[in-house]
Write an enzyme that holds these catalytic residues in place. Structure first.
Site, PDB file in Angstrom:
ATOM      1  CE1 TYR A 136      -7.219   2.557  -0.711  1.00 14.93           C
ATOM      2  CE2 TYR A 136      -4.877   3.040  -0.427  1.00 14.93           C
ATOM      3  CZ  TYR A 136      -5.894   2.272  -0.980  1.00 14.93           C
ATOM      4  OH  TYR A 136      -5.589   1.220  -1.797  1.00 14.93           O
ATOM      5  CD  GLU A 196      -2.984  -0.850  -0.047  1.00 15.70           C
ATOM      6  OE1 GLU A 196      -3.108   0.288  -0.538  1.00 15.70           O
ATOM      7  OE2 GLU A 196      -3.596  -1.839  -0.491  1.00 15.70           O
ATOM      8  CG  ASP A 243      -8.454   3.790  -4.473  1.00 16.79           C
ATOM      9  OD1 ASP A 243      -9.690   3.719  -4.746  1.00 16.79           O
ATOM     10  OD2 ASP A 243      -7.632   2.975  -4.928  1.00 16.79           O
TER      11      ASP A 243
END
Length: 355
Positions: free
Chosen positions: A119, A36, A137
């Protein structure tokens, strides 16, 4: 429509979603976190090799926390947005020390890590621990805005609050990880920013943007970015088979990466003007030197900045003692140091390392 959307999305995921990524279905929070952070502001195609290299070099958070920072930045070289790397290092050290290497398991603890926002915390929480937090996102903004016909700007305070609440309402609370991955995949392979595959979209008959021919207008963004132009002039000063470099500090771009002797100007300079730069005279003073070359123009585009640089390669006969913060590094060892892409391109193109 809310429950219909969720059930249809999960049906598409089971029957049609063929998107493959190495971290998909991964349950190790450390690897999910790595992926991520790498994918923030980065396309999957670009980030994949970096992810694989990081996992191989640092298979657990302790290895990452104990690694020399220069080695980590070198591995990150070319990926851009280097503040992510700085935050990655800080978070790894924190987890290694404060959590004894065990990744935190609550949303709030994860969100408190350096470089982790809502997020990323939602992604790690849902993928690794099946916690009911919706990701939000660019893909998710786009899917929701188009299918539900939402015209509130996604980059406004009102829009961010609305979309966050609506995304949470749509979330399948029983299988949040699967749902989150599915909605991001739909945005990545079907509801794409340009040339979306509406003919093969499971939501085509229920999509407000499709029905009103407003696909290209959604999602709405209130702000338009204007890239700032910068002209960077680097003196590549060589002494013997070595060159002067330093690590960048401060809060500007490329913090913790290395550079040659730099002066920034407000415009593109001619060759004759380059040779008259005050930097050169102040650094070289009366030392005997030889101009090797003045490079062509190198360009690099960042989200908010257009960078253009030239390199003035100069050979000196004696060392320069008053180049504060700079170190003399053998050209053959430059490959061990992390440089911004603009400089790395110059080094590679000119064969400065001699390899």
């Amino acid at each position: 429509m809310d429950s219909f959307f969720t059930s249809q999305l999960l049906q598409w995921n089971r029957e049609q979603n063929t998107r493959i990524m190495p971290w998909k279905g991964e349950k190790d929070p450390y690897k999910i976190w790595l992926s991520e952070i790498i994918l923030q502001q980065t396309r999957v195609e670009q980030g994949l090799d970096y992810y694989n290299r990081f996992v191989k070099a640092f298979p657990d958070v302790h290895r990452l926390a104990k690694a020399p920072e220069g080695k980590i930045f070198k591995l990150w070289e070319g990926l851009g947005y280097y503040n992510r790397c700085k935050n990655l290092i800080a978070a790894a050290k924190f987890i290694s020390k404060q959590y004894k290497g065990v990744f935190p398991e609550t949303y709030e603890e994860i969100k408190s890590l350096k470089g982790v926002g809502p997020y990323t915390a939602a992604a790690i929480s849902s993928f690794a621990f099946n916690l009911p937090y919706a990701v939000l996102d660019g893909n998710v903004f786009r899917v929701i805005a188009r299918i539900f016909g939402i015209t509130t700007p996604v980059d406004s305070a009102e829009g961010k609050k609305f979309f966050a609440g609506f995304a949470q309402e749509l979330l399948d609370k029983e299988q949040p990880g699967i749902y989150n991955q599915a909605i991001m995949d739909l945005g990545a392979v079907v509801c794409k920013p340009k040339a979306p595959d509406c003919d093969n979209c499971i939501f085509r008959n229920n999509c407000e943007a499709y029905k009103t021919s407003s696909i290209d207008q959604l999602p709405v963004k209130a702000k338009k970015l204007t890239a700032k132009k910068r002209w960077l002039y680097y003196a590549v000063i060589e002494y013997g088979n070595a060159v002067y470099i330093r690590k960048r500090t401060g809060k500007d771009i490329w913090q913790n990466l290395n550079e040659f002797v730099l002066t920034e100007q407000k415009k593109n300079l001619s060759r004759s003007s380059v040779l008259k730069l005050p930097l050169l005279s102040s650094v070289l003073k009366n030392k005997k030197n030889r101009l090797v070359e003045i490079s062509g123009l190198f360009r690099h585009q960042l989200t908010h900045q257009t960078l253009q640089g030239r390199f003035i390669r100069i050979s000196v006969s004696t060392p320069i003692d008053d180049l504060n913060d700079y170190m003399l590094v053998s050209k053959s060892k430059l490959k061990n140091y992390a440089f911004p892409k603009l400089l790395a391109s110059y080094i590679k193109e000119t064969g400065l390392t001699g390899s």
